[in-house]
Design a protein around this motif. Structure first.
Motif, PDB file in Angstrom:
ATOM      1  N   ALA A  85       0.838  -1.202   0.000  1.00 29.38           N
ATOM      2  CA  ALA A  85       0.000   0.000   0.000  1.00 29.38           C
ATOM      3  C   ALA A  85       0.872   1.251   0.000  1.00 29.38           C
ATOM      4  O   ALA A  85       0.648   2.193  -0.776  1.00 29.38           O
ATOM      5  N   ILE A  86       1.879   1.261   0.868  1.00 29.38           N
ATOM      6  CA  ILE A  86       2.739   2.445   0.980  1.00 29.38           C
ATOM      7  C   ILE A  86       3.549   2.641  -0.298  1.00 29.38           C
ATOM      8  O   ILE A  86       3.596   3.734  -0.865  1.00 29.38           O
ATOM      9  N   SER A  87       4.176   1.558  -0.780  1.00 28.54           N
ATOM     10  CA  SER A  87       5.029   1.703  -1.969  1.00 28.54           C
ATOM     11  C   SER A  87       4.192   2.059  -3.200  1.00 28.54           C
ATOM     12  O   SER A  87       4.573   2.940  -3.974  1.00 28.54           O
ATOM     13  N   SER A 202      -3.554  -3.544   6.638  1.00 33.89           N
ATOM     14  CA  SER A 202      -4.772  -4.216   7.120  1.00 33.89           C
ATOM     15  C   SER A 202      -4.431  -5.553   7.789  1.00 33.89           C
ATOM     16  O   SER A 202      -5.309  -6.210   8.333  1.00 33.89           O
ATOM     17  N   THR A 203      -3.153  -5.912   7.749  1.00 29.34           N
ATOM     18  CA  THR A 203      -2.634  -7.048   8.528  1.00 29.34           C
ATOM     19  C   THR A 203      -2.966  -6.860  10.007  1.00 29.34           C
ATOM     20  O   THR A 203      -3.142  -7.840  10.735  1.00 29.34           O
ATOM     21  N   LYS A 204      -3.056  -5.611  10.439  1.00 25.65           N
ATOM     22  CA  LYS A 204      -3.120  -5.288  11.861  1.00 25.65           C
ATOM     23  C   LYS A 204      -4.580  -5.329  12.333  1.00 25.65           C
ATOM     24  O   LYS A 204      -5.146  -6.392  12.433  1.00 25.65           O
ATOM     25  N   TYR A 205      -5.215  -4.189  12.572  1.00 25.36           N
ATOM     26  CA  TYR A 205      -6.562  -4.228  13.164  1.00 25.36           C
ATOM     27  C   TYR A 205      -7.586  -4.947  12.290  1.00 25.36           C
ATOM     28  O   TYR A 205      -8.475  -5.622  12.781  1.00 25.36           O
ATOM     29  N   ASN A 335       4.264  -7.983  14.803  1.00 17.89           N
ATOM     30  CA  ASN A 335       2.858  -7.747  14.467  1.00 17.89           C
ATOM     31  C   ASN A 335       2.202  -6.887  15.555  1.00 17.89           C
ATOM     32  O   ASN A 335       2.707  -6.744  16.670  1.00 17.89           O
ATOM     33  N   LEU A 336       1.077  -6.293  15.164  1.00 14.75           N
ATOM     34  CA  LEU A 336       0.304  -5.431  16.059  1.00 14.75           C
ATOM     35  C   LEU A 336      -1.156  -5.837  15.966  1.00 14.75           C
ATOM     36  O   LEU A 336      -1.627  -6.238  14.900  1.00 14.75           O
ATOM     37  N   PHE A 337      -1.867  -5.690  17.077  1.00 15.58           N
ATOM     38  CA  PHE A 337      -3.324  -5.815  17.105  1.00 15.58           C
ATOM     39  C   PHE A 337      -3.815  -7.217  16.763  1.00 15.58           C
ATOM     40  O   PHE A 337      -4.892  -7.397  16.206  1.00 15.58           O
TER      41      PHE A 337
END
Ligand SMILES: *Cc1c(COP(=O)(O)O)cnc(C)c1O
Length: 391
Positions: A85-87, A202-205, A335-337
């Protein structure tokens, strides 16, 4: 409809032949057309009939449609990781000879993308202090493609004043790109803060308890030509579109995001308060604590909940390793969330490939542990952390 209802009831673009109430997973690469006219219309962007799953797929479209309904965005593109997404967003906005104004307080791979990968293609990184509005103004020039920021930096937990940055950027015709992974878009309106393009891991929340890696590019329609170039140049030519199995799992994650987020944020606040009293913890850093230096800035922009990411500082680097190695319930993991509480030592892992000088220049400390707070009962997490501290 309110957001939580939209998250669940946003309908399919076309009815399902069997009346399925969950969007089926369309595991197909290609789609047959009734005639050559319809085929040409699809390939040339004159219809939304899917043609090939590198650029469009009904399961992914449905996931994108739900995000669109929740954010009010002009367009949403789902891709196969937060880094994609960022790249993809930055490549869409920026050409050789231009510069990106950003901060040293960035997720490790994002920092490397901007300062190494994009640098090789003739794009300059201008890393400044984004909490210093005068520095933002001075860094932007006629060759600036965008200002890129993270809404809550990871792991420094710094919060910049987005409306102030956006008003300077927009006065010079420069787009604002924000990585909003740290607080879900259901909690605040990024567009109202002045964000033009929102990028999310979107890996996160959203993934729903760490089921899958994914990313989102949310386009508010304020940057001329972005949508066309994103869909018909970057997405087609770089091939990072989300796969349908991921879109299916993340659509389910989106349905219960609000419930998980509320509980995780409440857990994080409880944990932060209780950790302050534990022997062996030098500092607790959480934007949900009223005494945190960025608490007011966070509440003003993102609402009252502080999210599920915090850091703690211990007495030494060795104390961090001893602590992590003794954990029994909390997972030693990045990882987060996730639904599970996770702990990591950013200095030796996410930022480990950078030289010590670079890490220090990014304000990464060897005494910091990052914690992502899960959905467990906090009594068990406190007990685990307490024993891991050697108390
Ligand atoms: C995890 C993360 C990313 C990268 O996302 P992936 O899905 O791992 O590629 C980018 N930005 C932030 C703030 C993150 O936490």
């Amino acid at each position: 409809m309110k957001k939580q209802t939209k998250a669940i009831h946003t309908g399919f673009r076309r009815g399902d032949a069997y009346g399925a109430i969950a969007m089926p997973v369309y595991h197909t690469c290609a789609y047959e057309f009734p005639d050559t006219d319809k085929m040409a219309d699809s390939f040339c962007g004159r219809s939304d009939d899917p043609d090939y799953s590198r650029v469009t797929n009904p399961t992914v479209i449905h996931f994108e449609d739900r995000i669109k309904a929740l954010t009010g965005a002009a367009d949403v593109v789902a891709v196969n990781s937060g880094m994609a997404a960022i790249s993809n967003a930055l490549i869409t906005l920026t050409s050789a000879g231009q510069n990106i104004v950003t901060s040293r307080h960035l997720f490790g791979n994002t920092f490397a993308l901007i300062t190494n990968t994009l640098h090789r293609f003739g794009i300059e990184a201008r890393c400044i202090d984004l909490t210093d509005i005068k520095a933002v103004e001075a860094a932007i020039d006629g060759n600036t493609s965008c200002v890129f920021l993270e809404i809550v930096t990871n792991p420094q937990l710094e919060v910049a004043d987005i409306p102030a940055i956006a008003s300077i950027a927009h006065s010079k015709g420069v787009a604002v790109v924000a990585d909003t992974t740290a607080i879900p878009f259901t909690e605040f309106e990024a567009k109202e803060l002045g964000v033009d393009i929102e990028v999310i891991s979107s890996t996160k929340y959203i993934s729903g308890g760490a089921t899958s890696v994914g990313g989102l590019i949310i386009d508010y329609g304020t940057v001329e030509g972005f949508r066309q170039r994103m869909r018909f140049d970057t997405l087609m030519n770089l091939g990072a579109y989300m796969n349908p199995q991921t879109a299916y799992m993340q659509t389910l994650g989106l349905e219960n995001l609000d419930a998980r987020y509320r509980l995780q944020s409440a857990n994080a606040l409880e944990l932060a308060q209780r950790l302050k009293g534990l022997k062996g913890i030098v500092e607790v850093n959480y934007i949900g604590l009223p005494e945190h230096p960025y608490h007011q800035a966070a509440v003003r922009q993102f609402g009252p909940t502080g999210g599920a990411m915090m850091t703690i500082d211990l007495a030494s680097e060795q104390a961090c390793y001893d602590f992590l190695n003794r954990l029994q319930v909390v997972k030693r993991a990045t990882n987060l969330f996730d639904n599970k509480t996770l702990a990591i030592h950013p200095w030796s892992t996410i930022f480990g490939p950078f030289t010590p000088e670079k890490r220090r220049s990014m304000d990464i400390k060897d005494t910091t542990i990052r914690i992502s707070v899960g959905l467990e009962d906090m009594d068990d997490i406190i007990a685990d952390i307490d024993q891991a501290l050697g108390n």
